[in-house]
Design a protein around this motif. Structure first.
Motif, PDB file in Angstrom:
ATOM      1  N   LEU A 177       0.832  -1.218   0.000  1.00 28.05           N
ATOM      2  CA  LEU A 177       0.000   0.000   0.000  1.00 28.05           C
ATOM      3  C   LEU A 177       0.859   1.256   0.000  1.00 28.05           C
ATOM      4  O   LEU A 177       0.522   2.247  -0.652  1.00 28.05           O
ATOM      5  N   ARG A 178       1.982   1.221   0.703  1.00 32.23           N
ATOM      6  CA  ARG A 178       2.879   2.388   0.715  1.00 32.23           C
ATOM      7  C   ARG A 178       3.445   2.649  -0.674  1.00 32.23           C
ATOM      8  O   ARG A 178       3.460   3.786  -1.154  1.00 32.23           O
ATOM      9  N   VAL A 179       3.876   1.587  -1.352  1.00 31.56           N
ATOM     10  CA  VAL A 179       4.432   1.728  -2.703  1.00 31.56           C
ATOM     11  C   VAL A 179       3.360   2.238  -3.666  1.00 31.56           C
ATOM     12  O   VAL A 179       3.610   3.136  -4.486  1.00 31.56           O
ATOM     13  N   VAL A 186       2.571   5.990 -14.805  1.00 19.72           N
ATOM     14  CA  VAL A 186       1.579   5.554 -13.822  1.00 19.72           C
ATOM     15  C   VAL A 186       0.186   5.670 -14.429  1.00 19.72           C
ATOM     16  O   VAL A 186      -0.172   6.723 -14.965  1.00 19.72           O
ATOM     17  N   GLN A 187      -0.576   4.588 -14.344  1.00 18.20           N
ATOM     18  CA  GLN A 187      -1.978   4.605 -14.778  1.00 18.20           C
ATOM     19  C   GLN A 187      -2.835   4.533 -13.521  1.00 18.20           C
ATOM     20  O   GLN A 187      -2.841   3.516 -12.818  1.00 18.20           O
ATOM     21  N   LEU A 188      -3.543   5.620 -13.235  1.00 15.31           N
ATOM     22  CA  LEU A 188      -4.284   5.720 -11.975  1.00 15.31           C
ATOM     23  C   LEU A 188      -5.300   4.595 -11.785  1.00 15.31           C
ATOM     24  O   LEU A 188      -5.473   4.111 -10.666  1.00 15.31           O
ATOM     25  N   ALA A 192      -6.991   0.187  -8.462  1.00 15.10           N
ATOM     26  CA  ALA A 192      -7.456  -1.207  -8.382  1.00 15.10           C
ATOM     27  C   ALA A 192      -6.490  -2.042  -7.542  1.00 15.10           C
ATOM     28  O   ALA A 192      -6.927  -2.852  -6.702  1.00 15.10           O
ATOM     29  N   ASP A 193      -5.182  -1.851  -7.742  1.00 17.90           N
ATOM     30  CA  ASP A 193      -4.194  -2.581  -6.944  1.00 17.90           C
ATOM     31  C   ASP A 193      -4.283  -2.192  -5.464  1.00 17.90           C
ATOM     32  O   ASP A 193      -4.129  -3.036  -4.584  1.00 17.90           O
ATOM     33  N   ALA A 194      -4.516  -0.912  -5.196  1.00 15.87           N
ATOM     34  CA  ALA A 194      -4.638  -0.454  -3.810  1.00 15.87           C
ATOM     35  C   ALA A 194      -5.867  -1.066  -3.145  1.00 15.87           C
ATOM     36  O   ALA A 194      -5.816  -1.465  -1.976  1.00 15.87           O
ATOM     37  N   GLU A 227      -7.216  -3.941  -3.945  1.00 13.94           N
ATOM     38  CA  GLU A 227      -6.886  -5.348  -3.725  1.00 13.94           C
ATOM     39  C   GLU A 227      -5.985  -5.515  -2.497  1.00 13.94           C
ATOM     40  O   GLU A 227      -6.192  -6.414  -1.670  1.00 13.94           O
ATOM     41  N   ALA A 228      -4.980  -4.661  -2.357  1.00 16.95           N
ATOM     42  CA  ALA A 228      -4.075  -4.728  -1.212  1.00 16.95           C
ATOM     43  C   ALA A 228      -4.816  -4.449   0.088  1.00 16.95           C
ATOM     44  O   ALA A 228      -4.572  -5.103   1.111  1.00 16.95           O
ATOM     45  N   GLN A 229      -5.745  -3.490   0.055  1.00 19.61           N
ATOM     46  CA  GLN A 229      -6.530  -3.169   1.241  1.00 19.61           C
ATOM     47  C   GLN A 229      -7.381  -4.362   1.663  1.00 19.61           C
ATOM     48  O   GLN A 229      -7.443  -4.714   2.836  1.00 19.61           O
ATOM     49  N   ARG A 230      -8.013  -5.000   0.700  1.00 17.65           N
ATOM     50  CA  ARG A 230      -8.857  -6.161   1.016  1.00 17.65           C
ATOM     51  C   ARG A 230      -8.014  -7.335   1.515  1.00 17.65           C
ATOM     52  O   ARG A 230      -8.434  -8.062   2.410  1.00 17.65           O
ATOM     53  N   SER A 231      -6.845  -7.516   0.953  1.00 19.39           N
ATOM     54  CA  SER A 231      -5.953  -8.581   1.423  1.00 19.39           C
ATOM     55  C   SER A 231      -5.481  -8.288   2.843  1.00 19.39           C
ATOM     56  O   SER A 231      -5.390  -9.192   3.680  1.00 19.39           O
ATOM     57  N   TYR A 232      -5.209  -7.023   3.129  1.00 16.38           N
ATOM     58  CA  TYR A 232      -4.809  -6.627   4.479  1.00 16.38           C
ATOM     59  C   TYR A 232      -5.941  -6.923   5.456  1.00 16.38           C
ATOM     60  O   TYR A 232      -5.725  -7.493   6.528  1.00 16.38           O
TER      61      TYR A 232
END
Length: 129
Positions: free
Chosen positions: A22-24, A90-92, A97-99, A101-106
């Motif tokens: 998420l930081r990256v 960077v494509q927002l 979408a990746d953020a 996914e990372a939030q849900r995995s967290y």
């Protein structure tokens, strides 16, 4: 009792890895309009936590080598003689979408951590009786 500590160790590695991811991703989002900025990517690697127990850890951050966007703006200070300068790659939509996914995995790792802790506490209560 070892299975509970193993489960807690594995979920902890997942929490750390997703927090780093998420930081990256947030750095990428913050720099989406920065000229010359290259998107950062971070793979996950397997990590041995205890005897035979495997978790994940963030891998080495890499720069995306895809082409930078070419922007035409002759008034921009970084523009060349033809009026173009390099934007970021960077494509927002992808970053958001990746953020998500990372939030849900967290959140899933956190839920698993809480459930394991509750099960361990319940077992201790049963053993005391």
């Amino acid at each position: 009792m070892s299975a509970f500590s193993d489960a807690l160790s594995v979920t902890t590695t997942g929490l750390r890895a997703q927090a780093t991811r998420l930081r990256v991703l947030s750095e990428n989002i913050a720099n989406a309009d920065t000229p010359g900025y290259r998107r950062k990517t971070m793979p996950f690697e397997l990590q041995r936590v205890d005897q035979g127990v495997v978790g994940v850890q963030p891998g080495r951050v890499r720069l995306d080598q895809s082409e930078l966007e070419r922007i035409h703006d002759p008034s921009h200070p970084m523009a060349n003689e033809e009026g173009f300068y390099e934007g970021s790659n960077v494509q927002l939509i992808i970053e958001i979408a990746d953020a998500r996914e990372a939030q849900r995995s967290y959140e899933a790792n956190l839920k698993m951590f809480e459930q394991t802790r509750q099960m361990s506490s319940g077992l201790m209560d049963l053993l005391r009786k």
